[in-house]
Design a protein around this motif. Structure first.
Motif, PDB file in Angstrom:
ATOM      1  N   MET A  41       0.814  -1.216   0.000  1.00 19.61           N
ATOM      2  CA  MET A  41       0.000   0.000   0.000  1.00 19.61           C
ATOM      3  C   MET A  41       0.848   1.266   0.000  1.00 19.61           C
ATOM      4  N   SER A  42       1.901   1.258   0.799  1.00 17.89           N
ATOM      5  CA  SER A  42       2.703   2.467   1.009  1.00 17.89           C
ATOM      6  C   SER A  42       4.122   2.076   1.387  1.00 17.89           C
ATOM      7  N   VAL A  43       5.073   2.940   1.056  1.00 19.38           N
ATOM      8  CA  VAL A  43       6.448   2.675   1.467  1.00 19.38           C
ATOM      9  C   VAL A  43       6.601   2.786   2.982  1.00 19.38           C
ATOM     10  N   LYS A  44       5.630   3.417   3.647  1.00 19.77           N
ATOM     11  CA  LYS A  44       5.721   3.607   5.088  1.00 19.77           C
ATOM     12  C   LYS A  44       5.641   2.285   5.854  1.00 19.77           C
ATOM     13  N   GLN A  45       5.204   1.220   5.183  1.00 20.26           N
ATOM     14  CA  GLN A  45       5.068  -0.068   5.869  1.00 20.26           C
ATOM     15  C   GLN A  45       6.380  -0.840   5.945  1.00 20.26           C
ATOM     16  N   PHE A  46       7.440  -0.340   5.285  1.00 22.79           N
ATOM     17  CA  PHE A  46       8.696  -1.083   5.214  1.00 22.79           C
ATOM     18  C   PHE A  46       9.748  -0.552   6.181  1.00 22.79           C
ATOM     19  N   ASP A  47      10.582  -1.459   6.674  1.00 16.99           N
ATOM     20  CA  ASP A  47      11.803  -1.065   7.368  1.00 16.99           C
ATOM     21  C   ASP A  47      12.983  -1.655   6.593  1.00 16.99           C
ATOM     22  N   HIS A  70       3.533   5.702  -5.110  1.00 17.11           N
ATOM     23  CA  HIS A  70       3.776   4.660  -6.108  1.00 17.11           C
ATOM     24  C   HIS A  70       4.825   3.735  -5.490  1.00 17.11           C
ATOM     25  N   PRO A  71       4.424   2.944  -4.494  1.00 12.09           N
ATOM     26  CA  PRO A  71       5.409   2.220  -3.690  1.00 12.09           C
ATOM     27  C   PRO A  71       6.257   1.207  -4.450  1.00 12.09           C
ATOM     28  N   THR A  72       5.683   0.506  -5.428  1.00 13.79           N
ATOM     29  CA  THR A  72       6.516  -0.471  -6.146  1.00 13.79           C
ATOM     30  C   THR A  72       7.551   0.236  -7.006  1.00 13.79           C
ATOM     31  N   VAL A 123      -3.836  -6.844  -2.403  1.00 15.26           N
ATOM     32  CA  VAL A 123      -3.923  -5.719  -3.332  1.00 15.26           C
ATOM     33  C   VAL A 123      -2.571  -5.005  -3.309  1.00 15.26           C
ATOM     34  N   ILE A 124      -2.042  -4.714  -4.496  1.00 14.95           N
ATOM     35  CA  ILE A 124      -0.787  -3.976  -4.616  1.00 14.95           C
ATOM     36  C   ILE A 124      -1.079  -2.616  -5.232  1.00 14.95           C
ATOM     37  N   ALA A 145      -5.878   2.085  -0.484  1.00 18.63           N
ATOM     38  CA  ALA A 145      -6.248   1.736   0.892  1.00 18.63           C
ATOM     39  C   ALA A 145      -7.714   1.336   0.977  1.00 18.63           C
ATOM     40  N   ILE A 146      -8.569   2.031   0.227  1.00 11.81           N
ATOM     41  CA  ILE A 146      -9.988   1.666   0.193  1.00 11.81           C
ATOM     42  C   ILE A 146     -10.163   0.276  -0.402  1.00 11.81           C
ATOM     43  N   ALA A 147      -9.449   0.010  -1.485  1.00  6.23           N
ATOM     44  CA  ALA A 147      -9.526  -1.302  -2.123  1.00  6.23           C
ATOM     45  C   ALA A 147      -9.095  -2.401  -1.160  1.00  6.23           C
ATOM     46  N   ALA A 148      -7.993  -2.169  -0.456  1.00  2.88           N
ATOM     47  CA  ALA A 148      -7.478  -3.170   0.471  1.00  2.88           C
ATOM     48  C   ALA A 148      -8.447  -3.420   1.624  1.00  2.88           C
ATOM     49  N   LYS A 149      -9.153  -2.377   2.018  1.00  3.76           N
ATOM     50  CA  LYS A 149     -10.121  -2.502   3.117  1.00  3.76           C
ATOM     51  C   LYS A 149     -11.222  -3.502   2.777  1.00  3.76           C
TER      52      LYS A 149
END
Length: 300
Positions: free
Chosen positions: A1-7, A127-129, A117-118, A107-111
């Motif tokens: 969904m977002s780059v914020k989810q990665f470490d 555009h995280p990918t 969902v990518i 995010a709505i789609a994933a919900k």
């Protein structure tokens, strides 16, 4: 969904899988890791590279693809909601790749989805990918990310690729430069996020101010489709053009990147310079997207 989810640990793992995919493609081309799996490519906006990249990634892994690139010919044109479209498509597919013009649509789609969902781009949001493949390109080309100076040039206001890449770079010890006309500057929201991570950043209007220190020059096009009118676009469309004269002032070991498509912001003769990494960047994207598909479907 977002780059914020990665470490950084996540990135190390994704990059390791991507390098395995690269080796396998070069040795045997295609394999059956995702045989029997189906990807739905749902694109509400035009796309060449991202759409083709995910299609190629899935097919090289032995899976199949339902391509929906002309949404205007689908039930969406009849007024169907995004949640209903997603819930319908997951009846046929194992994973959905979504590009949509509205921020937050992924995010709505994933919900509402039960299947993975990518996010392949949500308006001017993320555009995280693309950010993952951009970072992988820097790592592969430069051998490291820590210690580098990354300069982002062009339409930084509308460029979701630079929004995501800037956020991802905060996981590393880097310096970020922004070069743009004032009306196309990096959004304050992104600037504040970078500042909160104590990453040095500096804004300029002229590339010469920071070209000499740059290890990575990330060029973006001025996105005509994001402007409210033709006059606004015409006023800034030719603000920066990278030519061989530009590279003469740059480091020998610098790389030039671009998410493509380009219009006129990089001259064709630059393509012959070994520092021009943008087509290699597209190839790295194939391996990253192969890795992501395999990971979200639990095959790695």
């Amino acid at each position: 969904m977002s780059v914020k989810q990665f470490d950084r640990k996540d990135l190390d793992y994704i990059f390791a899988v991507a390098k395995e995919m690269q080796g396998m493609v070069r040795r045997i081309g295609t394999f059956d890791l995702l045989k029997g799996k189906i990807l739905a490519n749902l694109f509400y906006e035009p796309s060449t590279r991202t759409s083709a990249s995910f299609t190629s990634a899935m097919e090289r892994l032995g899976g199949s693809v339902i391509p929906i690139n002309e949404v205007k010919y689908s039930s969406v044109s009849k007024g169907e909601s995004l949640p209903d479209t997603i819930r319908s498509l997951e009846c046929y597919a194992d994973v959905i790749v979504l590009r949509h013009p509205e921020v937050g649509s992924a995010a709505i789609a994933a919900k509402y989805a039960r299947k993975p969902v990518i996010n392949a781009g949500d308006g001017v949001g993320e555009h995280p990918t693309q950010a993952l493949l951009d970072l992988f390109t820097i790592y592969q080309e430069m051998g490291q990310i820590d210690g580098l100076t990354v300069t982002m040039l062009g339409d930084l206001k509308h460029g979701r690729t630079v929004h995501s890449l800037a956020r991802l770079l905060t996981l590393f010890d880097v310096k970020i430069n922004y070069v743009s006309p004032e009306v196309l500057s990096m959004p304050e929201e992104v600037i504040n996020e970078i500042k909160a991570k104590n990453i040095p950043q500096q804004a300029y209007q002229k590339l010469d101010s920071c070209l000499g220190e740059s290890d990575v020059l990330y060029v973006t096009r001025v996105q005509k489709e994001r402007f409210p009118d033709e006059a606004s676009y015409e006023a800034v469309k030719g603000s920066y053009v990278i030519g061989t004269d530009t590279l003469a002032k740059a480091k020998e070991e610098m790389i030039v990147m671009h998410p493509l498509p380009r219009v006129n912001e990089i001259a064709m003769e630059v393509d012959d310079d070994p520092r021009a990494a943008y087509f290699r960047q597209m190839e790295y994207g194939l391996y990253i997207r192969m890795a992501l598909l395999a990971l979200v479907l639990g095959k790695v």
